[in-house]
Write a protein that holds these residues in place. Structure first.
Motif, PDB file in Angstrom:
ATOM      1  N   ASP A 186      -0.799   7.393 -10.823  1.00 35.75           N
ATOM      2  CA  ASP A 186      -1.394   6.675 -11.782  1.00 35.75           C
ATOM      3  C   ASP A 186      -0.708   5.053 -11.379  1.00 35.75           C
ATOM      4  OD1 ASP A 186      -3.278   8.660 -12.577  1.00 35.75           O
ATOM      5  OD2 ASP A 186      -2.565   8.439 -14.367  1.00 35.75           O
ATOM      6  N   ALA A 187       0.490   5.262 -11.751  1.00 32.36           N
ATOM      7  CA  ALA A 187       1.017   4.007 -12.060  1.00 32.36           C
ATOM      8  C   ALA A 187       1.636   3.521  -9.851  1.00 32.36           C
ATOM      9  CB  ALA A 187       2.925   3.977 -11.903  1.00 32.36           C
ATOM     10  N   PHE A 188       1.479   4.461  -9.319  1.00 30.61           N
ATOM     11  CA  PHE A 188       1.715   3.864  -7.879  1.00 30.61           C
ATOM     12  C   PHE A 188       0.404   2.562  -7.291  1.00 30.61           C
ATOM     13  CE2 PHE A 188       5.265   7.267  -6.432  1.00 30.61           C
ATOM     14  CZ  PHE A 188       5.977   6.780  -7.090  1.00 30.61           C
ATOM     15  N   ALA A 189      -0.669   3.829  -8.114  1.00 33.54           N
ATOM     16  CA  ALA A 189      -2.288   2.717  -7.174  1.00 33.54           C
ATOM     17  C   ALA A 189      -2.200   1.475  -7.671  1.00 33.54           C
ATOM     18  CB  ALA A 189      -3.005   3.622  -7.931  1.00 33.54           C
ATOM     19  N   GLN A 190      -1.929   1.339  -8.781  1.00 32.14           N
ATOM     20  CA  GLN A 190      -1.739  -0.341  -9.120  1.00 32.14           C
ATOM     21  C   GLN A 190      -0.561  -1.459  -8.773  1.00 32.14           C
ATOM     22  OE1 GLN A 190      -4.028  -0.367 -12.462  1.00 32.14           O
ATOM     23  NE2 GLN A 190      -3.948   2.077 -11.895  1.00 32.14           N
TER      24      GLN A 190
ATOM     25  N   LEU B 169       3.041  10.178  -2.607  1.00 31.15           N
ATOM     26  CA  LEU B 169       2.434   9.958  -3.837  1.00 31.15           C
ATOM     27  C   LEU B 169       1.992   7.866  -3.594  1.00 31.15           C
ATOM     28  CD1 LEU B 169       3.422  11.113  -7.220  1.00 31.15           C
ATOM     29  CD2 LEU B 169       0.919  12.216  -5.438  1.00 31.15           C
ATOM     30  N   ALA B 170       3.248   7.404  -2.998  1.00 30.80           N
ATOM     31  CA  ALA B 170       3.398   6.331  -2.467  1.00 30.80           C
ATOM     32  C   ALA B 170       2.741   5.919  -0.709  1.00 30.80           C
ATOM     33  CB  ALA B 170       5.263   5.890  -2.168  1.00 30.80           C
ATOM     34  N   ALA B 171       2.504   6.885  -0.144  1.00 25.10           N
ATOM     35  CA  ALA B 171       1.816   6.530   1.202  1.00 25.10           C
ATOM     36  C   ALA B 171       0.141   6.921   1.161  1.00 25.10           C
ATOM     37  CB  ALA B 171       1.838   8.025   1.983  1.00 25.10           C
ATOM     38  N   GLN B 172      -0.599   7.731   0.001  1.00 26.10           N
ATOM     39  CA  GLN B 172      -1.410   7.955  -0.981  1.00 26.10           C
ATOM     40  C   GLN B 172      -1.953   6.778  -1.370  1.00 26.10           C
ATOM     41  OE1 GLN B 172      -1.706  11.138  -3.067  1.00 26.10           O
ATOM     42  NE2 GLN B 172      -3.593  10.936  -3.908  1.00 26.10           N
ATOM     43  N   ALA B 173      -1.257   6.551  -2.102  1.00 30.24           N
ATOM     44  CA  ALA B 173      -1.624   4.886  -2.273  1.00 30.24           C
ATOM     45  C   ALA B 173      -1.400   3.614  -1.474  1.00 30.24           C
ATOM     46  CB  ALA B 173      -0.505   4.146  -3.851  1.00 30.24           C
ATOM     47  N   ARG B 174      -0.587   3.823  -0.113  1.00 27.58           N
ATOM     48  CA  ARG B 174      -0.954   2.692   0.998  1.00 27.58           C
ATOM     49  C   ARG B 174      -0.146   1.518   0.140  1.00 27.58           C
ATOM     50  NH1 ARG B 174      -2.651   6.296   3.070  1.00 27.58           N
ATOM     51  NH2 ARG B 174      -4.655   6.267   4.666  1.00 27.58           N
ATOM     52  N   ALA B 175       1.166   2.029  -0.840  1.00 28.67           N
ATOM     53  CA  ALA B 175       2.526   1.364  -1.687  1.00 28.67           C
ATOM     54  C   ALA B 175       3.508   1.302  -0.361  1.00 28.67           C
ATOM     55  CB  ALA B 175       2.750   1.996  -2.972  1.00 28.67           C
ATOM     56  N   VAL B 176       4.038   0.139  -0.457  1.00 29.45           N
ATOM     57  CA  VAL B 176       5.452   0.448   0.273  1.00 29.45           C
ATOM     58  C   VAL B 176       6.146   1.430  -0.704  1.00 29.45           C
ATOM     59  CG1 VAL B 176       7.459  -1.119   0.508  1.00 29.45           C
ATOM     60  CG2 VAL B 176       5.278  -1.877   1.293  1.00 29.45           C
ATOM     61  N   HIS B 177       6.973   1.753   0.357  1.00 27.44           N
ATOM     62  CA  HIS B 177       8.227   3.041  -1.071  1.00 27.44           C
ATOM     63  C   HIS B 177       9.723   2.735  -0.287  1.00 27.44           C
ATOM     64  CE1 HIS B 177       9.438   7.339  -1.597  1.00 27.44           C
ATOM     65  NE2 HIS B 177      10.248   6.885  -2.828  1.00 27.44           N
TER      66      HIS B 177
END
Ligand code: NAD
Length: 269
Positions: free
Chosen positions: A67-71, A90-98
């Motif tokens: 939920d947090a990563f999606a933002q 989860l970060a990959a799912q949200a397409r966020a840089v990890h």
């Protein structure tokens, strides 16, 4: 994407977590949009600024990372290996840089990051500071210039709470020395000497770990020959250097293609 990327900090209550939150809040280049702790932690459900003993920051600590990563546009993660593997997916799912600062990951765990890196940017480094990454480059060059008459030893010191040894940084330095020499670290590493070990083997790279007090992190790479020795040294006196490096990595990763990167890429060394 907004002008200032939104960043989530995992392990928010940890030594590095708090430092990261302060660093992001002090920056005009990023926004803190989330703070994650493990389920059952006393900070979950509280405002992270208040939990840190300061003013409210308008970010509630959660134990629901997705939920947090999606933002967010980036996740900065200094936690523990098992948690980091979960966060990578989860970060990959949200397409966020990890951005991964967690150390002590086994080669098998590092290999498990690969599926996530096919979809998103991962920047992982055992040490995020400019000084240490420069030391890594110097170590490689010195090791390449000297032959095996010089015994290489990596000596590190950290605070009493550190759970893994040798440190991630010591291993980076050992890898750099091995690369400079054209050998594989796993074939030549001497770790945890104790008892009747026999004489030192020519060409080996040794590791020693000191643990005590509040030492932030000290690393020596010793090149010892008959009659002379060279010591390359880095001393960290403030965890802020790691947090600033991690924030730089999170910003650098915006818009980059999926894959695994390290601080040498980020710093352009
Ligand atoms: P710490 O023990 O103070 O903090 C770790 C935090 O992670 C804790 O708050 C813990 O509750 C949290 N955590 C653990 N599992 C979790 C989960 N499943 N979900 C959410 N949160 C979870 O440790 P620290 O000193 O802050 O160090 C953390 C890591 O960062 C270590 O691996 C350390 O070696 C590494 N480190 C790396 C660098 C670098 O530059 N790469 C620098 C300093 C520390």
């Amino acid at each position: 994407m907004t002008h200032r990327p939104g960043i989530v900090v995992t392990g928010a209550s940890g030594r590095m977590g708090r430092m990261l939150i302060e660093t992001i809040c002090d920056s005009d280049k990023a926004r803190l949009v989330g703070a994650v702790e493990r389920a059952g932690h006393s900070w979950v459900g509280r405002d992270v600024g208040e939990a840190m003993g300061g003013a409210a920051l308008g970010v509630t600590v959660t134990d629901q990372p997705l939920d947090a990563f999606a933002q967010a546009q980036a996740v900065i993660d200094f936690t523990a290996p098992e948690a980091t593997l979960e966060f990578a997916a989860l970060a990959a799912q949200a397409r966020a840089v990890h951005v991964i600062g967690t150390t002590g990951m086994t080669p098998e765990q590092i290999a498990q990051l690969e599926p996530a890196a096919r979809h998103a940017v991962i920047v992982r480094a055992g040490n995020m500071s400019l000084g240490v990454n420069l030391l890594v480059q110097l170590t490689k060059r010195v090791a390449a210039a000297l032959d095996e008459d010089f015994d290489i030893e990596v000596i590190e010191a950290h605070h009493r709470h550190k759970v893994d040894a040798p440190s991630g940084t010591a291993l980076m330095l050992g890898e750099a020395a091995a690369e400079g020499r054209g050998v594989t670290l796993a074939d030549v590493a001497d770790r945890g000497r104790d008892g009747i070990t026999g004489a030192r083997e020519r060409g080996h790279i040794g590791f020693s770990a000191i643990r005590g007090g509040d030492i932030v992190g000290e690393h020596d790479v010793l090149f010892a020959a008959d009659g002379e020795r060279i010591v390359l040294r880095h001393v960290a006196t403030d965890r802020a250097i790691f947090a600033r490096g991690a924030l730089k990595a999170a910003l650098w990763g915006q818009g980059k293609g999926p894959g695994q990167y390290d601080m040498v890429d980020v710093l352009g060394l």
